[in-house]
Design an enzyme around this catalytic site. Sequence first.
Site, PDB file in Angstrom:
ATOM      1  N   THR A   1       0.333  -1.225  -0.213  1.00 55.88           N
ATOM      2  CA  THR A   1       0.081   0.358  -0.073  1.00 55.88           C
ATOM      3  C   THR A   1       0.681   1.861  -0.087  1.00 55.88           C
ATOM      4  O   THR A   1       1.673   1.090   0.487  1.00 55.88           O
ATOM      5  CB  THR A   1      -1.101   0.098   1.437  1.00 55.88           C
ATOM      6  OG1 THR A   1      -1.815  -1.546   1.753  1.00 55.88           O
ATOM      7  CG2 THR A   1      -1.670   1.387   1.137  1.00 55.88           C
TER       8      THR A   1
ATOM      9  N   ASP B   1     -14.216  -7.401   5.672  1.00 58.59           N
ATOM     10  CA  ASP B   1     -12.783  -7.355   5.790  1.00 58.59           C
ATOM     11  C   ASP B   1     -13.582  -6.537   7.264  1.00 58.59           C
ATOM     12  O   ASP B   1     -12.142  -5.170   7.188  1.00 58.59           O
ATOM     13  CB  ASP B   1     -11.675  -7.351   4.990  1.00 58.59           C
ATOM     14  CG  ASP B   1     -10.020  -7.415   6.010  1.00 58.59           C
ATOM     15  OD1 ASP B   1      -9.855  -7.708   7.663  1.00 58.59           O
ATOM     16  OD2 ASP B   1      -8.857  -7.013   6.117  1.00 58.59           O
TER      17      ASP B   1
END
Length: 669
Positions: A24, A139
């Site tokens: 990320t 999630d």
Amino acid sequence: MNSHLLDARYRILAVLSAEELTQTYLVEDFHLPESQFVLKQLHPANKNPQDLNILRRLFTGEAETLEKLTQGHNQIQKLIAYFEENEEFYLVQEFIPGTPLTEEIFLGTPLEEEQVIHLLLELLEILAFIHSYEVIHQDIKPSNIIRRESDNKLILIDFGTIREIVTTTVGNLEYIPIEQLQGDTQYNSDIYALGIIAIAALLGLTVNEITILLSNKNILTGEIVWRNNMPQINQELAKIIDKMVRFDYRKRYHSANDVIDDLKQINNHDDEPEKQKPKTQKPWLILTGIASCITLGVAAWFFLMPKPVGDAKLLYLQGVDKYEKGDYQGAIKDFNQALEINPKDAKAYNARGDAFYQLKDYQKAQLDASKAIQFNSKDANAYYDRGFSHYQLGKYKEAIADYTKAIQLNAKNPYAYYGRGLAHVELKDPQKAMADFNKAIALQPNYSGAYLQRGILHRRLGKTQAAIQDFDTVIEMNPLDAQAFLQRGLTQFANNDRESALKDYNSAIELNPKYIEAYLNRGDIYSELGKNLEATEDYNKALELDSKSFIAYIHRGMHRFSLGNYQGAIADYNEAIKLNPKNGTAYNNRGNAHLESGNKKAAIADYTKAIAVRPNYALAYYNRGLVRVKNGDKKGAIADFQQAAKIFKQRGQTSSYKDAQKEIKNLQN
């Protein structure tokens, strides 16, 4: 930091996190200076070309759905873009300045009950919105919840759906219920994760302690033991959280709105001044009294853990790939294996049902769709699929019920309205069918199939101009649609415009040289125009394409009859009857040919057989009545004409009704 531009526009500014299959970054858009976004790079776990093609399609489909979803709520991280580069998949997401929830609840200090209730209500409202779009986050965890700096609101980020497709990895096990690990994720799997966060907040756990919490399970029920040493907790709140984290998803709350309603009841009935709650000790640090519940708790949990889900998921993906390539038998084999590993996989049942449907095994397709509905009652697509299976099985009322349920679950699916319209047509309910086709077109203005079926319905209702307009629209959308030309030709013929009909049949045949129906209808016009050679060529061509087309023999028989070739006509009708012994038209027409050949006895036998296979065949009654008049059977003739008149009248065939009445009057006089 990095001069290379991803997707020719995104420059990496900083690395935010790096895992084995996921990185990320904080990036800026080269075309929008000083802009900042979060870019997530997903490395496929398997780079086999065949598997990559499957992942590519699934990635795009999920991303398209999330892109629309995330634009609809101010407390969901927006998906800005998605792309693929060098066999890596990328998501570009909104950058949200703020702090993750981990900095609020994992400090070792319990939150007040009111704080936890407020937190739950805010997050559940977001979940309710997500689930209304038939999306599951998959999630939910504190690090994926951001307290936005600008307005102090909680923002839900980083959906697990796309990441799991590409990387086949799952998130933190602490927040994932058993059914999700088994590949059978439910909407209330997200509710379970939120319940775990609430427990952690009330107990004041640290990051490391939450893992220990999940070791405390009742060995018999699998339920988490967490409130034995919290005697001061509001019992209503505790019951709600217990129901959020039940081991069996069927015993959990079914929707986020249900949890919201119960939480609001706590506030409504809490009239006492708020008490200062004592700091609670961690229950696993005081084992007295609960040791019997948690003995072997960890072992029990791991015993209940499923096999790795990768095999079932890969088999499912392989099946999808084979299905899209037209290998339906191979797809079914893969789905069978996937279901052996996970017998509750609604998606696999649905996909296998689609394969059975393509193989015209509508009974098995219907059974698989029913199984998919059993394991996911909110799957609009499963109802839609079962509706088409019921339709093909001739169960039109059941089909309508399924399409209606699909519409209730997803009112914006034009295909469900279209399917229900087809079923209404079969049940002779043109008004409801027209309303459904209109709705399908309103939802999807370029839905050519709906225009086509609406045009056919318009023609059947005698609205030829409206029908032609619909077929014109289809042809404008797709000039290569042979069926639209054929249907417009049939409408032109019904409108007595033979020349235009002939042109449309020619176009249909040019586009599809194997279009049997177009040859037969063009042959009929040639026959009517006296172009006998051309007509014969068209009928012969149809039979060359399909030697078992009983309808082609009927058309050629009618042409031969019109030429006075009665024996040739009888030969064609004989073939038609061999191929379809229950076709009343073939018997009636053969009766006409026998009558013209002077064989009245054979004619009456054929008309009688036509009536036997088609009891409401008015023309066969009428024709038999004419022969009985010639035979001097006045009583039998009157009975036949009366039956014919009755049916003609019921069907609104005024001219034929008057003819039958005239014959009755002549006989009675």
